[in-house]
Design an enzyme around this catalytic site. Structure first.
Site, mmCIF file in Angstrom:
data_model
loop_
_atom_site.group_PDB
_atom_site.id
_atom_site.type_symbol
_atom_site.label_atom_id
_atom_site.label_comp_id
_atom_site.label_asym_id
_atom_site.label_seq_id
_atom_site.Cartn_x
_atom_site.Cartn_y
_atom_site.Cartn_z
ATOM 1 N N GLU A 1 -41.591 9.185 -62.133
ATOM 2 C CA GLU A 1 -42.556 8.224 -62.493
ATOM 3 C C GLU A 1 -43.678 9.235 -64.303
ATOM 4 O O GLU A 1 -43.360 8.252 -64.844
ATOM 5 C CB GLU A 1 -43.911 8.135 -60.901
ATOM 6 C CG GLU A 1 -42.744 7.572 -60.585
ATOM 7 C CD GLU A 1 -43.472 6.708 -58.769
ATOM 8 O OE1 GLU A 1 -42.625 6.323 -58.653
ATOM 9 O OE2 GLU A 1 -44.451 6.970 -58.989
ATOM 10 N N ARG B 1 -34.670 33.243 -43.803
ATOM 11 C CA ARG B 1 -35.237 33.193 -42.533
ATOM 12 C C ARG B 1 -34.885 32.797 -41.190
ATOM 13 O O ARG B 1 -34.736 32.261 -40.958
ATOM 14 C CB ARG B 1 -36.380 32.564 -42.678
ATOM 15 C CG ARG B 1 -37.663 33.086 -44.167
ATOM 16 C CD ARG B 1 -39.015 32.577 -43.883
ATOM 17 N NE ARG B 1 -39.934 32.881 -44.403
ATOM 18 C CZ ARG B 1 -40.118 32.871 -46.067
ATOM 19 N NH1 ARG B 1 -39.677 31.977 -46.814
ATOM 20 N NH2 ARG B 1 -41.136 33.616 -46.955
HETATM 21 N N1 URA Z 1 -42.600 29.709 -50.863
HETATM 22 C C1 URA Z 1 -41.467 29.735 -51.026
HETATM 23 O O1 URA Z 1 -39.993 28.022 -50.464
HETATM 24 N N2 URA Z 1 -40.730 30.691 -49.809
HETATM 25 C C2 URA Z 1 -41.704 31.710 -49.827
HETATM 26 O O2 URA Z 1 -40.977 32.645 -48.940
HETATM 27 C C3 URA Z 1 -43.328 31.547 -50.090
HETATM 28 C C4 URA Z 1 -43.580 30.480 -51.155
#
Ligand code: URA
Length: 263
Positions: free
Chosen positions: A88, A176
């Site tokens: 956009e 993670r």
């Molecule tokens: N943004 C992310 O995507 N990962 C991080 O670890 C920190 C900020």
């Protein structure tokens, strides 16, 4: 030129902006977080910056640098909302873009509060595949990236130039384990070590889409990122002092780059 909008007053469906509202701006600074638009706009453009539009994840403000209008607009999180924003804004005449985001470093030598400038990004996202096959590189615009690095150098900032890893997810894609289930699929286990070994510097969620979509649209983009997580120490986001330090450095560098672009 192709007529991308029906009229200057036509308001784009998602970002809530028209050509008229942009007053000729062709440069945009794009943080991810809508809540960071006004504080950033005030740092870059002065105290009295009114909000231009607020629609979905897109909050925007218009600032003036060297007599030129510059747009500050949030992208929201991730590739899809970033691509919509770029589509956009390009129609409204934006052709130079500085992403202003946050990130987690995966390298020991990079510290919380440091500034990263992305020269390229690993395409661990889905959005960029809708614009170009996966073999196509996600690279920053050289001239804009040079401006950021040159200003960072002149300011003596703690900055690093490198390759970002852009993931569609905050947890599994960035390997993670502190998620709700703690589960990381087999295909993503061990990937952080691989990116580290290959010298990539950081994880974040927008830059690969930004670079590929910009290339596909024929506009220039670069990315400056503040380190708010140090993955070699912890999976957590650091206390706000890390962001505050990074923000101060990023503002100075971006201000310098905008000054050069609007000379
Ligand atoms: N943004 C992310 O995507 N990962 C991080 O670890 C920190 C900020």
């Amino acid at each position: 030129m192709k007529n991308y909008v029906k009229s200057d007053s036509e308001v784009m469906y998602h970002v809530g902006l028209s050509r008229e509202m942009l007053q000729g701006a062709h440069i945009a600074v794009l943080p991810g977080d809508p809540g960071r638009v006004l504080p950033l706009a005030k740092e870059l453009g002065g105290k009295d910056v009114p909000v231009l539009a607020v629609h979905r994840e897109y909050t925007s403000a218009l600032i003036e640098v060297n007599g030129q209008k510059v747009l500050v607009c949030s992208t929201g999180m991730g590739g899809p909302s970033t691509a919509i924003c770029l589509e956009e804004l390009a129609r409204l005449g934006i052709d130079e873009v500085i992403r202003f985001g946050t990130t987690g470093t995966i390298q020991e030598h990079v510290d919380l509060g440091d500034v990263l400038i992305a020269k390229a990004a690993v395409r661990l996202d889905g959005t960029s595949r809708h614009y170009a096959p996966i073999e196509f590189p996600a690279v920053a615009d050289f001239d804009l990236t040079y401006l950021l690095a040159d200003n960072a150098k002149k300011l003596g900032a703690d900055y690093h130039l490198g390759i970002a890893v852009s993931s569609d997810t905050f947890w599994p894609g960035q390997e993670r384990y502190d998620s709700f289930t703690g589960y990381v699929p087999r295909s993503l286990k061990g990937t952080m070590k691989e990116w580290q070994q290959l010298g990539a510097v950081n994880y974040e969620m927008e830059t690969s889409a930004l670079f590929v979509v910009s290339q596909a649209l024929g506009i220039q983009s670069c990315a400056i990122l503040g380190v708010v997580a140090k993955r070699t120490d912890s999976e957590s986001i650091a206390p706000s002092s890390a962001y505050d330090k990074a923000f101060a450095g990023m503002v100075q560098i971006t201000r310098g780059a905008l000054g050069d672009l609007t000379k």
